[in-house]
Design an enzyme around this catalytic site. Structure first.
Site, short mmCIF file in Angstrom:
data_model
loop_
_atom_site.label_atom_id
_atom_site.label_comp_id
_atom_site.label_asym_id
_atom_site.label_seq_id
_atom_site.Cartn_x
_atom_site.Cartn_y
_atom_site.Cartn_z
N HIS A 175 -4.71 6.52 3.48
CA HIS A 175 -3.80 5.36 3.44
C HIS A 175 -2.53 5.78 2.69
CE1 HIS A 175 -2.46 1.37 3.77
NE2 HIS A 175 -3.33 0.72 3.04
N CYS A 226 -5.16 -1.78 -4.58
CA CYS A 226 -4.34 -1.85 -3.36
C CYS A 226 -4.35 -3.24 -2.75
CB CYS A 226 -4.83 -0.82 -2.35
SG CYS A 226 -6.54 -1.08 -1.81
N ASP A 270 -10.82 -0.20 -5.84
CA ASP A 270 -10.66 -0.72 -4.48
C ASP A 270 -11.99 -1.41 -4.15
OD1 ASP A 270 -9.86 -1.20 -1.86
OD2 ASP A 270 -9.96 0.90 -1.22
N GLN A 311 0.04 3.24 1.11
CA GLN A 311 -0.46 2.61 -0.11
C GLN A 311 -0.22 3.51 -1.33
OE1 GLN A 311 -1.95 -0.55 -0.46
NE2 GLN A 311 -1.44 -0.04 -2.55
N ARG A 331 -2.63 1.35 12.53
CA ARG A 331 -3.81 1.17 11.66
C ARG A 331 -5.02 1.35 12.57
NH1 ARG A 331 -5.02 -3.20 6.99
NH2 ARG A 331 -3.67 -1.68 5.99
N ARG A 343 5.03 -1.86 -1.66
CA ARG A 343 4.78 -1.45 -0.27
C ARG A 343 6.06 -1.61 0.54
NH1 ARG A 343 -0.41 -1.49 1.78
NH2 ARG A 343 0.64 -0.54 3.56
N1 CP Z 1 -3.36 -2.77 0.89
C1 CP Z 1 -3.31 -3.02 2.20
O1 CP Z 1 -3.12 -2.12 3.03
O2 CP Z 1 -3.42 -4.34 2.53
P1 CP Z 1 -3.59 -4.95 3.99
O3 CP Z 1 -4.96 -4.56 4.48
O4 CP Z 1 -3.45 -6.43 3.78
O5 CP Z 1 -2.52 -4.41 4.88
N1 NVA Z 2 -10.40 0.83 1.43
C1 NVA Z 2 -9.94 -0.43 1.95
C2 NVA Z 2 -8.45 -0.54 1.83
C3 NVA Z 2 -7.88 -1.84 2.29
C4 NVA Z 2 -6.38 -1.87 2.22
C5 NVA Z 2 -10.37 -0.56 3.40
O1 NVA Z 2 -10.30 0.44 4.14
O2 NVA Z 2 -10.78 -1.65 3.80
#
Ligand code: CP
Ligand code: NVA
Length: 310
Positions: free
Chosen positions: A137, A268, A227, A140, A110, A296
């Protein structure tokens, strides 16, 4: 399953690298894992395999679902925050990738910058999975596709409405997925937060419409998605974003009643209740967000399985 296809050894960085058939194969495997798990059967297809999880940003779902996924497949995982690694003291991404490739079988990252993920993947000799970058992502959206397929019984002839920030990682990946699966997608976003031209161009001639009008987007929609207005890393823009998004781009009961009567609501997560979605929607009859979060786990088990065994 197409016998020619092999996902073994590949990377999943955006979904662009997967064919439609490969996406559907991952979803079929995820369905199978989910059904088996419900019966108490855990198919340990990855004994002795190790997954490294590296985080530059916080996570609840991605971290836990990947750790549980690897355990249930018979393997193990190591979770690291990048500030605990020598990366934080200047070791290069490439050297980190080379070293990790000698210890573990697969890595999920990440990252703040998608370019860093690409650098890591290029230097690594193991499969690399994007667990969220500024641009994409994919894990997701694979879980979202599984959720839509379960709720609607199909992944064809569906209209998806995206409300809010159309210029973020989840929206970008949804655009790619809808183009690949030939799903209709209408994104309702304020002008400064509409999808970037390059992303729409990459998606090709697909049936993707961008509007500033949320009612137009949800009209005849089977799925309504949103989102956060303020993705991770954008916190300094919070006040400005809230001023622009609220209240026009909030998924509330009124907006949901403008979609098809059997429309579902997806997010998400994490949700910012009272901002992009109201309690009445996320806790209401439309919401499939908990199933979406559960998926997930199943889709990531399928990803790990295919990248390591096909
Ligand atoms: N949706 C998602 O990726 O959640 P987290 O940020 O908790 O991993
Ligand atoms: N768009 C959001 C997704 C979180 C899972 C972010 O990047 O924070």
């Amino acid at each position: 399953m197409n016998k020619q296809m092999s996902l073994k050894g590949r990377d999943i960085l955006s979904l662009k690298e997967l064919t439609t058939e490969e996406i559907l194969t991952i979803l079929d495997t995820a369905d199978k894992f989910k059904k088996e798990r419900r019966k108490g059967i855990l198919n340990k297809t990855l004994p002795d395999k190790t997954l490294a999880l590296i985080f530059e940003k916080p996570s609840t779902r991605t971290r836990i679902s990947f750790e549980v996924a690897m355990k249930e497949l018979g393997g193990s995982s190591i979770t690291l925050y990048s500030n605990e690694m020598q990366l934080s003291r200047g070791e290069t991404i490439e050297d980190t990738a080379r070293v990790l490739s000698r210890y573990v079988d697969i890595a999920m990252l990440r990252v703040i910058s998608h370019k860093d993920l690409e650098r890591f993947a290029k230097a690594a000799s193991i499969p690399v999975i994007n667990g969220l970058s500024d641009l994409y992502h994919p894990c997701q959206i694979l879980a979202d596709l599984q959720t839509i397929k379960e709720a609607k019984g199909k992944l064809t002839n569906l209209k998806i409405a995206w409300i809010g920030d159309g210029d973020n990682n989840v929206a970008n990946t949804l655009i790619i997925a809808c183009a690949k699966l030939d799903l209709k997608l209408t994104l309702a976003c304020p002008k400064p937060y509409q999808p970037k031209k390059e992303i729409l161009k990459e998606a090709g001639e697909a049936n993707i419409i961008v509007t500033e009008n949320p009612i137009e987007a949800v009209s005849e929609a089977d799925v309504v998605m949103t989102d956060t207005y303020v993705s991770m890393g954008k916190d300094d823009e919070r006040d400005q974003r809230l001023r622009i998004f609220l209240p026009k781009y909030q998924v509330n009961e009124y907006l949901m009643t403008q979609a098809k009567p059997d429309a579902i609501f997806m997010h998400c997560l994490p949700a910012h209740r009272g901002e992009e979605v109201t309690d009445t929607v996320i806790d209401g009859r439309w919401s499939v967000v908990w199933e979406e979060a559960e998926n997930r786990l199943h889709t990531q088990k399928a990803i790990l399985h295919h990248l390591l065994t096909d």
